[in-house]
Design a protein around this motif. Structure first.
Motif, mmCIF file in Angstrom:
data_model
loop_
_atom_site.group_PDB
_atom_site.id
_atom_site.type_symbol
_atom_site.label_atom_id
_atom_site.label_comp_id
_atom_site.label_asym_id
_atom_site.label_seq_id
_atom_site.Cartn_x
_atom_site.Cartn_y
_atom_site.Cartn_z
ATOM 1 N N LYS A 203 38.112 24.179 29.811
ATOM 2 C CA LYS A 203 38.823 25.116 29.005
ATOM 3 C C LYS A 203 37.023 25.852 28.881
ATOM 4 C CE LYS A 203 40.182 26.144 24.464
ATOM 5 N NZ LYS A 203 40.907 25.836 23.163
ATOM 6 N N VAL A 204 36.664 26.825 28.591
ATOM 7 C CA VAL A 204 35.366 26.977 27.810
ATOM 8 C C VAL A 204 35.377 27.786 26.954
ATOM 9 C CG1 VAL A 204 32.929 28.012 28.506
ATOM 10 C CG2 VAL A 204 34.484 26.998 30.283
ATOM 11 N N SER A 205 34.979 27.354 25.115
ATOM 12 C CA SER A 205 34.856 27.586 24.333
ATOM 13 C C SER A 205 33.611 27.897 23.871
ATOM 14 C CB SER A 205 35.780 26.776 23.579
ATOM 15 O OG SER A 205 36.222 27.416 21.935
ATOM 16 N N ASN A 206 33.180 28.616 22.093
ATOM 17 C CA ASN A 206 32.581 28.262 21.678
ATOM 18 C C ASN A 206 33.017 27.738 20.598
ATOM 19 O OD1 ASN A 206 31.197 30.705 22.672
ATOM 20 N ND2 ASN A 206 32.370 32.014 22.484
ATOM 21 N N TYR A 207 33.974 26.832 20.581
ATOM 22 C CA TYR A 207 34.598 25.924 19.695
ATOM 23 C C TYR A 207 34.825 24.491 19.748
ATOM 24 C CZ TYR A 207 35.027 30.617 17.120
ATOM 25 O OH TYR A 207 34.611 32.143 17.315
ATOM 26 N N LEU A 208 34.477 23.800 19.159
ATOM 27 C CA LEU A 208 35.081 22.406 19.602
ATOM 28 C C LEU A 208 36.230 22.110 18.061
ATOM 29 C CD1 LEU A 208 35.325 20.190 21.219
ATOM 30 C CD2 LEU A 208 33.850 19.188 20.071
ATOM 31 N N VAL A 209 37.285 21.287 18.066
ATOM 32 C CA VAL A 209 38.040 21.579 17.353
ATOM 33 C C VAL A 209 38.677 19.862 17.244
ATOM 34 C CG1 VAL A 209 41.026 21.974 16.207
ATOM 35 C CG2 VAL A 209 39.331 23.667 17.078
ATOM 36 N N TYR A 210 38.462 18.759 16.207
ATOM 37 C CA TYR A 210 38.477 17.581 16.775
ATOM 38 C C TYR A 210 38.802 16.819 15.464
ATOM 39 C CZ TYR A 210 34.105 17.178 14.767
ATOM 40 O OH TYR A 210 32.803 17.148 14.263
ATOM 41 N N PRO A 211 39.805 15.481 15.302
ATOM 42 C CA PRO A 211 40.160 15.319 15.695
ATOM 43 C C PRO A 211 41.634 15.550 16.486
ATOM 44 C CG PRO A 211 40.007 14.103 14.211
ATOM 45 C CD PRO A 211 39.793 14.942 14.244
ATOM 46 N N ASN A 212 42.027 15.434 17.917
ATOM 47 C CA ASN A 212 43.038 16.150 18.036
ATOM 48 C C ASN A 212 43.825 15.403 19.346
ATOM 49 O OD1 ASN A 212 45.495 17.757 18.802
ATOM 50 N ND2 ASN A 212 44.025 19.062 19.776
ATOM 51 N N PRO A 213 45.076 14.331 19.003
ATOM 52 C CA PRO A 213 45.513 14.246 17.790
ATOM 53 C C PRO A 213 44.533 14.046 16.649
ATOM 54 C CG PRO A 213 46.779 13.341 19.490
ATOM 55 C CD PRO A 213 45.181 13.108 19.907
ATOM 56 N N ALA A 214 45.213 14.539 15.350
ATOM 57 C CA ALA A 214 44.578 14.406 13.984
ATOM 58 C C ALA A 214 45.694 14.068 13.019
ATOM 59 C CB ALA A 214 44.572 15.964 13.381
ATOM 60 N N LEU A 215 44.979 13.586 11.871
ATOM 61 C CA LEU A 215 45.781 12.775 11.003
ATOM 62 C C LEU A 215 46.042 13.676 9.793
ATOM 63 C CD1 LEU A 215 48.168 10.268 10.545
ATOM 64 C CD2 LEU A 215 45.825 9.335 9.832
ATOM 65 N N ASP A 216 44.817 13.613 8.577
ATOM 66 C CA ASP A 216 44.618 14.030 7.786
ATOM 67 C C ASP A 216 44.387 15.134 7.764
ATOM 68 O OD1 ASP A 216 46.383 12.384 6.137
ATOM 69 O OD2 ASP A 216 45.146 10.659 6.637
ATOM 70 N N PHE A 217 43.333 15.245 8.829
ATOM 71 C CA PHE A 217 42.278 16.452 8.526
ATOM 72 C C PHE A 217 42.042 17.093 9.999
ATOM 73 C CE2 PHE A 217 39.832 12.370 8.779
ATOM 74 C CZ PHE A 217 38.124 12.936 10.076
ATOM 75 N N ILE A 218 41.133 18.208 10.281
ATOM 76 C CA ILE A 218 40.524 18.549 11.697
ATOM 77 C C ILE A 218 39.201 19.110 10.681
ATOM 78 C CG2 ILE A 218 42.837 18.580 13.048
ATOM 79 C CD1 ILE A 218 42.210 22.363 12.136
ATOM 80 N N LYS A 219 38.214 19.371 11.869
ATOM 81 C CA LYS A 219 37.183 19.245 12.124
ATOM 82 C C LYS A 219 37.023 20.941 12.917
ATOM 83 C CE LYS A 219 34.301 16.361 9.760
ATOM 84 N NZ LYS A 219 33.242 14.824 10.166
ATOM 85 N N ILE A 220 36.167 21.930 12.342
ATOM 86 C CA ILE A 220 35.779 22.816 13.835
ATOM 87 C C ILE A 220 34.487 23.165 13.680
ATOM 88 C CG2 ILE A 220 36.664 25.038 14.542
ATOM 89 C CD1 ILE A 220 38.809 25.283 12.626
ATOM 90 N N LYS A 221 33.795 22.876 14.994
ATOM 91 C CA LYS A 221 32.915 22.961 15.317
ATOM 92 C C LYS A 221 32.379 24.229 15.552
ATOM 93 C CE LYS A 221 28.196 22.458 15.823
ATOM 94 N NZ LYS A 221 27.615 21.948 15.198
#
Length: 282
Positions: A203-221
């Motif tokens: 998958k090619v994207s303008n975004y990175l969603v991590y960590p995945n799986p997640a527990l208490d938070f996610i970050k979106i680059k």
């Protein structure tokens, strides 16, 4: 000095520039005499990033010297790639941090190449990672775009072999994945041909969603070419459980109130769908 990482370039058949872990050396070819040298590690040069690092790639563009280094520690939200620009007399001009990875690991495996006025960096976080990142810069070290490449099947692993700039403004990236060699041809905007992207597992994207799986938070680059976007998270019933405007380069979102399960996200730019995916909450 450690010379595990070395590169060499020739300028106008008169001089060569030799790069190793700690030094960039200018040599006169005719008599093979060292003309000048500079340290590329902050252990020896206090003008460089305090994180230190090893310099291991060099390019010459329009009589300017560019070298890329990997920083020793995770800094500036894991901006582990450092690119410096010098004139041919080894006078410093400017530098740039380049985003490496949204995980708590350093970028270790990278490619660095140039053609005309384009500079390309591709990197993964090591020999076992679920994707790679690709950045295009101009000769003033302004980032033109960033792209995040992620395997849809997280059991896949990839690492970067090389990146080769091409005459059409794009690049070829060679990677290894699960004992396979994979070659990607990217256009001038960092995209794969649509037919290829539909058939491949990446998958090619303008975004990175991590960590995945997640527990208490996610970050979106968010890639630098995206000014602002809207992130919407849906539960299994299609109900909106979270909505956030993405205006910063990296946005952290608290998801501790969400129940365990699989959630679907959409990212919109100017009301148009720009990306979609899934997040697993544990």
């Amino acid at each position: 000095n450690n010379t595990n990482y070395t590169d060499i370039r020739i300028l106008n058949k008169d001089y060569l520039y030799l790069l190793n872990w700690n030094k960039l050396v200018k040599v006169q070819i005719k008599d093979f005499i060292k003309v000048d040298s500079i340290y590329t590690s902050s252990n020896y040069n206090d003008k460089l990033p305090k994180e230190g690092g090893c310099a291991n790639n060099i390019q010459i563009i329009n009589d300017k010297i560019y070298y890329r280094a990997l920083l020793d520690s995770n800094t500036k939200e894991n901006n582990n790639n450092y690119v410096a620009k010098y004139d041919t007399n080894l006078n410093f001009i400017n530098n740039k941090y380049i985003y490496a990875q949204g995980l708590e690991r350093e970028a270790q495996i990278t490619g660095f190449d140039s053609y005309s006025d384009n500079i390309f960096i591709a990197n993964s976080t090591g020999y076992y990672t679920d994707g790679f990142h690709f950045t295009k810069l101009d000769t003033n070290l302004n980032i033109i775009f960033q792209k995040f490449f992620e395997f849809k099947d997280t059991s896949e692993f990839a690492y970067i072999f090389e990146v080769y700039a091409t005459h059409d403004g794009g690049a070829i990236v060679t990677t290894g994945a699960n004992n396979r060699l994979i070659i990607y041809k990217l256009d001038a905007d960092g995209n794969l041909p649509l037919s290829f992207e539909e058939d491949t597992e990446i998958k090619v994207s303008n975004y990175l969603v991590y960590p995945n799986p997640a527990l208490d938070f996610i970050k979106i680059k968010k890639a630098i070419q995206v000014n602002e976007a809207e992130f919407i998270l849906y539960n299994s019933l299609g109900q909106i459980v979270l909505q956030k405007t993405l205006s910063e380069s990296t946005t952290e979102i608290n998801i501790s109130a969400l129940s365990n399960g699989v959630y679907v996200y959409n990212i919109f730019v100017d009301g148009k769908l720009d990306d979609e995916g899934k997040v697993v909450v544990e």
